[in-house]
Design a protein around this motif. Sequence first.
Motif, PDB file in Angstrom:
ATOM      1  N   VAL A  11     -23.080  33.380  36.809  1.00 15.63           N
ATOM      2  CA  VAL A  11     -23.445  34.029  36.269  1.00 15.63           C
ATOM      3  C   VAL A  11     -24.743  34.847  35.862  1.00 15.63           C
ATOM      4  O   VAL A  11     -26.031  34.759  36.007  1.00 15.63           O
ATOM      5  CB  VAL A  11     -23.560  33.012  34.621  1.00 15.63           C
ATOM      6  N   GLY A  12     -23.897  36.612  35.921  1.00 15.19           N
ATOM      7  CA  GLY A  12     -25.149  37.383  36.189  1.00 15.19           C
ATOM      8  C   GLY A  12     -25.019  37.668  37.398  1.00 15.19           C
ATOM      9  O   GLY A  12     -25.060  37.515  38.207  1.00 15.19           O
ATOM     10  N   ALA A  13     -24.463  39.137  37.601  1.00 13.32           N
ATOM     11  CA  ALA A  13     -24.165  39.929  39.032  1.00 13.32           C
ATOM     12  C   ALA A  13     -25.342  41.438  38.690  1.00 13.32           C
ATOM     13  O   ALA A  13     -25.137  42.582  39.239  1.00 13.32           O
ATOM     14  CB  ALA A  13     -22.553  40.596  39.172  1.00 13.32           C
ATOM     15  N   PRO A  15     -29.119  43.005  40.298  1.00 13.30           N
ATOM     16  CA  PRO A  15     -29.564  42.898  41.952  1.00 13.30           C
ATOM     17  C   PRO A  15     -29.870  40.570  41.647  1.00 13.30           C
ATOM     18  O   PRO A  15     -30.025  40.452  43.215  1.00 13.30           O
ATOM     19  CB  PRO A  15     -31.390  43.375  41.527  1.00 13.30           C
ATOM     20  N   GLY A  16     -30.192  40.111  41.140  1.00 17.88           N
ATOM     21  CA  GLY A  16     -31.100  38.758  41.587  1.00 17.88           C
ATOM     22  C   GLY A  16     -29.397  37.700  41.408  1.00 17.88           C
ATOM     23  O   GLY A  16     -28.804  37.006  42.635  1.00 17.88           O
ATOM     24  N   GLY A  17     -28.421  38.203  40.625  1.00 20.63           N
ATOM     25  CA  GLY A  17     -27.261  37.814  41.305  1.00 20.63           C
ATOM     26  C   GLY A  17     -26.820  37.925  42.794  1.00 20.63           C
ATOM     27  O   GLY A  17     -25.687  37.592  43.558  1.00 20.63           O
ATOM     28  N   GLY A  47     -25.694  45.149  37.461  1.00 18.68           N
ATOM     29  CA  GLY A  47     -25.613  44.405  36.237  1.00 18.68           C
ATOM     30  C   GLY A  47     -26.308  45.496  35.126  1.00 18.68           C
ATOM     31  O   GLY A  47     -26.181  47.101  35.137  1.00 18.68           O
ATOM     32  N   ARG A  48     -26.637  44.934  33.787  1.00 21.20           N
ATOM     33  CA  ARG A  48     -27.547  45.559  32.916  1.00 21.20           C
ATOM     34  C   ARG A  48     -28.435  46.951  32.990  1.00 21.20           C
ATOM     35  O   ARG A  48     -28.281  47.402  32.524  1.00 21.20           O
ATOM     36  CB  ARG A  48     -27.169  44.168  31.377  1.00 21.20           C
ATOM     37  N   ALA A 137     -19.986  35.572  30.084  1.00 20.32           N
ATOM     38  CA  ALA A 137     -19.990  33.809  30.056  1.00 20.32           C
ATOM     39  C   ALA A 137     -20.857  33.276  28.310  1.00 20.32           C
ATOM     40  O   ALA A 137     -22.145  33.650  28.468  1.00 20.32           O
ATOM     41  CB  ALA A 137     -20.433  32.476  30.986  1.00 20.32           C
ATOM     42  N   TYR A 169     -33.371  39.280  32.719  1.00 18.76           N
ATOM     43  CA  TYR A 169     -33.810  40.027  31.328  1.00 18.76           C
ATOM     44  C   TYR A 169     -32.948  39.906  29.916  1.00 18.76           C
ATOM     45  O   TYR A 169     -31.718  40.423  29.603  1.00 18.76           O
ATOM     46  CB  TYR A 169     -33.791  41.527  31.627  1.00 18.76           C
ATOM     47  N   LEU A 170     -33.142  39.125  28.849  1.00  8.11           N
ATOM     48  CA  LEU A 170     -32.228  38.483  27.998  1.00  8.11           C
ATOM     49  C   LEU A 170     -33.168  39.616  26.372  1.00  8.11           C
ATOM     50  O   LEU A 170     -34.025  39.278  26.324  1.00  8.11           O
ATOM     51  CB  LEU A 170     -32.068  37.853  27.954  1.00  8.11           C
ATOM     52  N   ASP A 521     -28.487  35.611  23.576  1.00  6.93           N
ATOM     53  CA  ASP A 521     -27.348  34.865  24.680  1.00  6.93           C
ATOM     54  C   ASP A 521     -26.548  33.932  24.322  1.00  6.93           C
ATOM     55  O   ASP A 521     -26.841  32.906  23.784  1.00  6.93           O
ATOM     56  CB  ASP A 521     -27.136  35.059  26.296  1.00  6.93           C
ATOM     57  N   LEU A 523     -24.079  32.070  25.131  1.00  6.16           N
ATOM     58  CA  LEU A 523     -24.418  30.762  26.833  1.00  6.16           C
ATOM     59  C   LEU A 523     -25.443  29.702  26.681  1.00  6.16           C
ATOM     60  O   LEU A 523     -25.394  28.567  25.897  1.00  6.16           O
ATOM     61  CB  LEU A 523     -24.278  31.457  28.258  1.00  6.16           C
TER      62      LEU A 523
HETATM   63  C1  LIG Z   1     -36.145  47.901  31.925  1.00  5.03           C
HETATM   64  C2  LIG Z   1     -36.321  47.464  33.286  1.00  5.03           C
HETATM   65  C3  LIG Z   1     -36.189  48.641  34.387  1.00  5.03           C
HETATM   66  C4  LIG Z   1     -37.213  47.617  36.025  1.00  5.03           C
HETATM   67  N1  LIG Z   1     -37.720  48.076  36.890  1.00  5.03           N
HETATM   68  C5  LIG Z   1     -38.051  48.134  37.908  1.00  5.03           C
HETATM   69  C6  LIG Z   1     -38.244  48.920  38.670  1.00  5.03           C
HETATM   70  O1  LIG Z   1     -38.589  49.953  38.695  1.00  5.03           O
HETATM   71  N2  LIG Z   1     -39.093  48.372  40.508  1.00  5.03           N
HETATM   72  C7  LIG Z   1     -38.457  47.101  40.175  1.00  5.03           C
HETATM   73  O2  LIG Z   1     -39.262  46.577  41.300  1.00  5.03           O
HETATM   74  N3  LIG Z   1     -38.124  46.122  38.789  1.00  5.03           N
HETATM   75  C8  LIG Z   1     -37.967  46.415  38.518  1.00  5.03           C
HETATM   76  N4  LIG Z   1     -37.701  46.036  37.141  1.00  5.03           N
HETATM   77  C9  LIG Z   1     -37.433  44.354  37.119  1.00  5.03           C
HETATM   78  C10 LIG Z   1     -36.380  43.987  37.490  1.00  5.03           C
HETATM   79  O3  LIG Z   1     -37.067  42.105  37.573  1.00  5.03           O
HETATM   80  C11 LIG Z   1     -35.147  44.064  38.468  1.00  5.03           C
HETATM   81  O4  LIG Z   1     -35.021  45.172  37.842  1.00  5.03           O
HETATM   82  C12 LIG Z   1     -33.621  43.667  38.443  1.00  5.03           C
HETATM   83  O5  LIG Z   1     -33.178  44.164  37.886  1.00  5.03           O
HETATM   84  C13 LIG Z   1     -33.905  42.153  38.217  1.00  5.03           C
HETATM   85  O6  LIG Z   1     -32.986  41.358  38.434  1.00  5.03           O
HETATM   86  P1  LIG Z   1     -31.881  40.181  37.885  1.00  5.03           P
HETATM   87  O7  LIG Z   1     -30.544  40.236  38.112  1.00  5.03           O
HETATM   88  O8  LIG Z   1     -32.965  39.434  37.858  1.00  5.03           O
HETATM   89  O9  LIG Z   1     -31.327  40.707  36.212  1.00  5.03           O
HETATM   90  P2  LIG Z   1     -31.018  41.073  35.502  1.00  5.03           P
HETATM   91  O10 LIG Z   1     -30.522  42.968  36.089  1.00  5.03           O
HETATM   92  O11 LIG Z   1     -31.516  41.390  34.291  1.00  5.03           O
HETATM   93  O12 LIG Z   1     -29.055  41.045  35.507  1.00  5.03           O
HETATM   94  C14 LIG Z   1     -29.234  40.136  35.069  1.00  5.03           C
HETATM   95  C15 LIG Z   1     -27.256  40.190  34.686  1.00  5.03           C
HETATM   96  O13 LIG Z   1     -27.121  39.204  34.041  1.00  5.03           O
HETATM   97  C16 LIG Z   1     -26.116  39.593  33.226  1.00  5.03           C
HETATM   98  N5  LIG Z   1     -25.875  38.534  31.991  1.00  5.03           N
HETATM   99  C17 LIG Z   1     -26.766  37.909  31.321  1.00  5.03           C
HETATM  100  N6  LIG Z   1     -26.208  36.505  30.958  1.00  5.03           N
HETATM  101  C18 LIG Z   1     -24.983  36.872  30.860  1.00  5.03           C
HETATM  102  C19 LIG Z   1     -24.031  35.938  30.242  1.00  5.03           C
HETATM  103  N7  LIG Z   1     -24.081  35.322  29.238  1.00  5.03           N
HETATM  104  N8  LIG Z   1     -22.780  36.281  30.840  1.00  5.03           N
HETATM  105  C20 LIG Z   1     -22.376  37.096  32.070  1.00  5.03           C
HETATM  106  N9  LIG Z   1     -23.292  38.073  32.445  1.00  5.03           N
HETATM  107  C21 LIG Z   1     -24.523  37.746  31.885  1.00  5.03           C
HETATM  108  C22 LIG Z   1     -26.387  40.544  32.389  1.00  5.03           C
HETATM  109  O14 LIG Z   1     -25.514  41.446  32.039  1.00  5.03           O
HETATM  110  C23 LIG Z   1     -27.304  41.184  33.859  1.00  5.03           C
HETATM  111  O15 LIG Z   1     -25.869  42.093  34.324  1.00  5.03           O
HETATM  112  C24 LIG Z   1     -37.366  46.105  35.422  1.00  5.03           C
HETATM  113  C25 LIG Z   1     -37.172  45.596  35.195  1.00  5.03           C
HETATM  114  C26 LIG Z   1     -36.284  46.354  33.721  1.00  5.03           C
HETATM  115  C27 LIG Z   1     -35.481  45.226  32.621  1.00  5.03           C
END
Ligand SMILES: Cc1cc2nc3c(=O)[nH]c(=O)nc-3n(C[C@H](O)[C@H](O)[C@H](O)COP(=O)(O)OP(=O)(O)OC[C@H]3O[C@@H](n4cnc5c(N)ncnc54)[C@H](O)[C@@H]3O)c2cc1C
Length: 624
Positions: A11-13, A15-17, A47-48, A137, A169-170, A521, A523
């Motif tokens: 769940v979540g696509a 960069p982390g996913g 992602g978002r 989800a 990030y939620l 969220d 879920l």
């Molecule tokens: C505004 C912002 C700017 C940033 N800039 C930088 C930067 O310049 N450089 C850097 O190194 N880091 C930066 N970061 C840090 C950040 O850790 C990473 O960029 C990265 O986006 C983290 O990836 P993630 O997949 O963990 O989270 P996210 O990018 O938040 O992705 C999570 C995904 O999960 C999905 N999701 C959540 N809940 C559900 C659900 N119930 N069902 C289905 N899908 C769901 C969301 O739609 C989203 O697409 C930034 C963060 C933010 C918030």
Amino acid sequence: MSSEPLTIVVVGAGPGGTVMVDRLIANAPPGRRLEIHVVDPHPPGGGRTWRREQSELMWMNSQAADVSLFTDTSLRIDGPIRPGPAIYEWAAEHGYDVTHATFPPRVIQNAYLSWCFQYIVTSAPPQVTVQVHRATAEALTEAGGRQRVWLDDGSEPLDADAVLLVQGYLDAAPGGVHQELADFADAHGLVYVPPNYVADLDLDVIPAGEPVILRGMGLGFIDTIVLLAQGRGGRFEPRPGGGYVYHPSGAEPIMYAGSRRGIPNHSKITYPELGAPLAAPRYFVPEAVTALYERHGPLDLNRHLWPLMAKELGHFYYHELFTAHPERVTLPWEKFLDRYDPAGWDDDERITLVEEAVPRREDRLDLANLLSPLEGLRFDDAEDLQRWLRSYIVANVERHADPAHSADLAVYKGLLVMLALVLDVLNQGLLSARSQAEDLPEWFQSVFSYYASGPPPQRLLELEALSRAGIVRFLGGGVTVTADREAGLFRACGPHAPGHVEARALIESRLPAPSIARVKDPLLRGLYDSGSITEEVLTGPDGTTYRLGRIRVENGRLVNASGAAHPRRFALGHWVGHGFAITGFARPGTNAFPFRIADALARDLLTEITYPAAAAPSPANSVL
Ligand SMILES: Cc1cc2nc3c(=O)[nH]c(=O)nc-3n(C[C@H](O)[C@H](O)[C@H](O)COP(=O)(O)OP(=O)(O)OC[C@H]3O[C@@H](n4cnc5c(N)ncnc54)[C@H](O)[C@@H]3O)c2cc1C
């Protein structure tokens, strides 16, 4: 090949996913089919946070040199390496004007991340399939011993052997003081914007020409002023001699900016390399931390560890100054080190040594001043504060672009090295509950962001130009914002200059803090309300409890309200765990933490579902 495929729902696509999908593919058990379902309402990869639909004015605060989504041979991991290009290498092939020094616009980062996801999926071996579901989800249940994920698009639920939440990030409903301010704003027809993700805001509610208070001067602040100035038609023109002139459109509000420190995050250092190899850590090292723990028990970051960290930062700094710029010091490095070794950071001996050995004041590392430059300053006139801050910003940008001050880069690199040890100390349970709950998020992360995670220099020079144009007004540090119930207005003032500002709009210019109890969220909301997940809560020796806001996990597995870890439910990300949770991208060639975490978690999950009886968790959070 066994006929029953293994099935995982991610769940979540973002960069982390995406990195997790790569690691699941890399570690897929041979001879077994693996079906991965990826669920996200946003297109996968970006992602978002990195979605295509956002202003082109929003940039990354990372240089392209620091952005890759792929594993490389520097990594000390058990899983196979699946290499791929960093963003600047990818950009060269795909016609984008991005070098390793560029701060890419987020929409270009979106294109890169989308490509990464496709590349990772299409390069999977034939026994692994990845299916994307563009949906949210909204529930997780169990059926016949399998995990069942319900989507909001009305499709059949997904049944799986394991579920992995990488939700990043939620959003949280405002609570406490934020809810009070929101109620106050409602009652008086004012605008109140609680902590937020700037790309999601409707900034049209901020009227032109009127004052708005911005509380917080980190990265969200930079995004907000960009959208309220340039985003409303204002224009920057390069100024002879450096910096910019701002030509307003007339649609901007007057932005009054303040925060605890009162200074925007320091400019990113833009030259690539040190003049000499980075010193090896000498004081803030595991043995020293263990010795402190044996003496004091659970440690406080500030009280016990900071003296060691400060001395270590001084070590990184002076090593670079003495070896790369010896003409600016009066002692050979070894002689300096002989006298530096026995002295504490705050000792007179250390201060005298530096005064003797480093003649120019601007070559000395003054950490107290560096971290709180406004401390003790009081200006007779608010205009003097504006001038002081403008010259501080310009001096900082110039210094961070000048390799003559490469000792600053050594501090930056040293901070990154020290961050790894702080994480280790945290994961080994050596930090006191209070320090985990307070020092880490409120002090250490702020110091780290302020020095090591600042905006592109251009954005700071634009801020300086906005100040000269009177569009941004600095309030300084220690700013207090009050709701004046009689006047029905917000009021802000600070200790550095006389006067105050009254405004009908207040923006909390920072990200929402994790708060699982207030998560929106569906879920997580459902899982939390049913007791299937719980909040990380720590208890101090005096019985004081500290709620960390994040989801409790054990070895990467969700823990329920009774304290039991679920063997088939995994989670990783910003809202998960009790410390820094780092997901996403990193600089290639640095044995980077996010990939190590991701690889260990993927292997653990796959072992769990492939050999259930043999599953022996290799804790995902102790891979340092
Ligand atoms: C505004 C912002 C700017 C940033 N800039 C930088 C930067 O310049 N450089 C850097 O190194 N880091 C930066 N970061 C840090 C950040 O850790 C990473 O960029 C990265 O986006 C983290 O990836 P993630 O997949 O963990 O989270 P996210 O990018 O938040 O992705 C999570 C995904 O999960 C999905 N999701 C959540 N809940 C559900 C659900 N119930 N069902 C289905 N899908 C769901 C969301 O739609 C989203 O697409 C930034 C963060 C933010 C918030």
